[in-house]
Scaffold this motif. Structure first.
Motif, short mmCIF file in Angstrom:
data_model
loop_
_atom_site.label_atom_id
_atom_site.label_comp_id
_atom_site.label_asym_id
_atom_site.label_seq_id
_atom_site.Cartn_x
_atom_site.Cartn_y
_atom_site.Cartn_z
N VAL A 1 -0.52 3.83 -2.40
CA VAL A 1 -0.92 4.20 -1.44
C VAL A 1 -2.05 4.37 -0.87
CG1 VAL A 1 -1.46 6.54 -0.29
CG2 VAL A 1 0.38 6.74 -2.16
N GLY A 2 -3.54 3.47 -2.78
CA GLY A 2 -4.58 3.25 -1.72
C GLY A 2 -4.77 1.84 -1.01
N VAL A 3 -4.12 1.12 -1.31
CA VAL A 3 -4.18 -0.35 -1.07
C VAL A 3 -3.66 0.20 0.92
CG1 VAL A 3 -2.20 -2.23 -0.62
CG2 VAL A 3 -3.41 -1.72 -2.88
N THR A 4 -2.38 1.17 0.53
CA THR A 4 -1.79 0.99 2.35
C THR A 4 -2.97 2.09 3.23
OG1 THR A 4 -0.58 2.49 1.41
CG2 THR A 4 0.50 1.15 1.82
N ALA A 5 -3.47 2.72 3.01
CA ALA A 5 -4.46 3.39 3.04
C ALA A 5 -5.79 2.65 3.40
CB ALA A 5 -4.72 4.66 2.18
N TYR A 6 -6.62 2.38 2.61
CA TYR A 6 -8.29 1.19 3.20
C TYR A 6 -6.97 0.01 4.33
CZ TYR A 6 -10.88 2.88 -0.23
OH TYR A 6 -11.94 3.18 -1.15
N LYS A 7 -5.77 -0.30 4.55
CA LYS A 7 -5.75 -1.32 5.34
C LYS A 7 -5.40 -0.31 6.69
CE LYS A 7 -2.34 -5.42 6.76
NZ LYS A 7 -1.71 -4.30 7.29
N GLY A 8 -4.63 0.43 6.89
CA GLY A 8 -4.25 2.03 7.73
C GLY A 8 -5.17 2.13 8.75
N ALA A 9 -7.06 2.43 7.43
CA ALA A 9 -8.04 2.62 8.37
C ALA A 9 -9.18 1.92 8.78
CB ALA A 9 -8.88 3.82 6.82
N SER A 10 -8.53 0.90 8.21
CA SER A 10 -9.27 -0.15 8.51
C SER A 10 -10.42 -0.52 10.41
CB SER A 10 -8.81 -1.86 8.50
OG SER A 10 -7.94 -2.34 8.55
N PRO A 11 -9.27 -0.54 11.01
CA PRO A 11 -9.06 -0.39 12.09
C PRO A 11 -9.96 0.76 12.88
CG PRO A 11 -6.96 -0.40 12.28
CD PRO A 11 -6.91 -0.39 11.00
N LEU A 12 -10.18 2.12 11.47
CA LEU A 12 -11.33 2.92 12.64
C LEU A 12 -12.19 2.80 12.40
CD1 LEU A 12 -8.35 5.56 11.22
CD2 LEU A 12 -8.60 4.84 13.06
N LEU A 13 -12.76 1.78 11.27
CA LEU A 13 -14.00 1.32 11.33
C LEU A 13 -15.01 0.67 12.35
CD1 LEU A 13 -13.43 0.72 6.94
CD2 LEU A 13 -15.47 2.85 8.46
N THR A 14 -16.09 1.04 12.85
CA THR A 14 -16.22 -0.11 14.16
C THR A 14 -17.54 -0.83 13.55
OG1 THR A 14 -18.13 2.28 14.19
CG2 THR A 14 -15.74 2.19 15.72
#
Length: 313
Positions: free
Chosen positions: A189-202
Motif C-alpha cells: 500500500v505504501g508503494v502504490t500510495a507514493y506513486k499515486g500521490a506523485s502527480p499531486l506534488l508541484t
C-alpha cells in the motif's frame, strides 16, 4: 545487529539528519533567510495557507497524508522490534489535529527465531522512523503544521482482517511469520500510495524526496514478499488472501485490472507486483483511505479509528 546498522551510523558523511538539513537548505527553509515552501511569483515571510500559495498548500497536504501513513508503519515496526513506539525512539508525535494513542496488546515485541529476519525488521523499523522524522522536519521548517499522530489501532484491526482471511484472533506480534504477514498488509500500500500521490506534488524537490521514499518502501515490500514466499504454501495463501481483501477495497469498476497482486500467481513466485509493462501500480488517496479504513468511502475505521489528521482524510 551491528551489521545492519553500520550504514546508518552518525558519522558526518552518513548522518541522515545532515542529509535532511541539506534537503531543507535547498528549499531555503533553514538559516536567516528561510521563508517559502515553494517558489512563487509573490513571496511571503510567512507561507501559511492563503489564496496566493495554493500549490504550496497542496504539497503540504500531500506530505501530511504521507506522514499519517508513516506514523502507522513506524509504530508497527518499532513496537514489533523494540516493544515501544515513536516515543521510545524520541520522535515527536504532536502537531495539527487530535493526537491519538496507539492501541496494541501488552508486550508486543516479537520473539524472532530467525536472526536474519530480526535484522531485516530492525532495519525497516529504523527506516520508517526516519521517514516520520524527515517529514515532520520538512513540514515544520516550512511553517506549515505537521499533523499529529492520529489514533492508531494495531489490535482490533488485525482481528478484523484475520477473520477475512480465515485466521481467527490474528496477532501479528505473536511470531515472526505473523509479523511478516502484518507487514505485507502495509508495504504494498505504501508503494502504490507514493506513486499515486506523485502527480499531486508541484515542488520538484519534494517529488525527488517522495521518489526516494517510494524506492525504500519498494525495497521493504520486495523483502517482505520474498520472505513470505519462501515460508511455504500456507504463508503464500494467507498473503494472497490479504491481497484479495486489498483489491476488493480498491473499489475498481467490474472488469478493470486489479491494483494488487499476491506473492504467487499460477504456482509461480510473484515478488514484484506490476502491470503488463512492469510498472508499479498507483493508488489514489481515496483508494488508500479505503484500505486503511477498511471500507470504501469511509471516513474512519480499521487502523485509524478516528480518521487521519490533515485535509486529505
Amino acid at each position: 545487529m551491528k551489521a545492519t546498522q553500520d550504514h546508518k551510523s552518525s558519522s558526518p558523511s552518513t548522518d541522515p539528519l545532515a542529509g535532511r538539513r541539506a534537503f531543507m537548505r535547498r528549499l531555503g527553509m533553514l538559516g536567516a533567510g528561510g521563508a517559502s515552501l515553494a517558489a512563487a511569483p509573490m513571496a511571503f515571510a510567512d507561507p501559511r495557507p492563503n489564496a496566493f500559495n495554493k500549490k504550496a498548500r497542496t504539497d503540504a497536504a500531500v506530505l501530511n497524508f504521507a506522514l499519517n501513513l508513516e506514523y502507522l508503519e513506524a509504530e508497527y515496526y518499532l513496537l514489533g522490534t523494540t516493544g515501544v513506539g515513536l516515543e521510545g525512539a524520541v520522535i515527536g508525535t504532536d502537531g495539527a489535529g487530535v493526537r491519538g494513542d496507539v492501541i496494541v496488546k501488552a508486550n508486543p515485541k516479537v520473539t524472532f527465531t530467525t536472526p536474519a529476519i530480526e535484522q531485516y525488521a530492525n532495519e525497516i523499523a529504523t527506516d520508517e522512523a526516519n521517514h516520520v522524522r524527515f517529514l515532520r522536519e520538512v513540514l515544520g521548517a516550512s511553517k506549515y503544521d505537521q499533523v499529529a499522530r492520529p489514533q492508531i489501532d494495531l489490535l482490533n484491526s488485525f482481528t478484523a482482517l484475520g477473520s477475512l482471511i480465515g485466521v481467527e484472533n490474528f496477532d501479528p506480534f505473536a511470531n515472526e511469520l505473523n509479523f511478516l504477514l502484518g507487514a505485507f498488509i502495509f508495504e504494498d500500500v505504501g508503494v502504490t500510495a507514493y506513486k499515486g500521490a506523485s502527480p499531486l506534488l508541484t515542488n520538484k524537490t519534494y517529488l525527488e524526496a517522495a521518489a526516494g521514499i517510494l524506492g525504500v518502501e519498494a525495497y521493504h515490500a520486495g523483502s517482505i514478499r520474498t520472505l513470505i514466499y519462501g515460508a511455504g504454501t500456507t504463508a503464500q495463501n494467507l498473503a494472497n488472501a490479504i491481497s484479495d481483501v486489498r483489491a476488493s477495497l480498491d473499489a475498481r469498476p467490474v472488469g478493470s485490472p486489479r491494483l494488487d497482486q499476491g506473492v504467487r500467481i499460477n504456482d509461480t513466485a510473484n515478488i514484484v507486483p506490476a502491470d503488463g509493462n512492469s510498472i508499479a501500480f498507483s493508488r489514489s488517496t481515496r483508494q488508500v483511505l479505503n484500505i486503511v479504513y477498511g471500507a470504501p468511502n469511509a471516513t474512519s475505521g480499521l487502523f485509524f479509528p478516528a480518521g487521519l489528521n490533515g485535509s486529505i482524510r
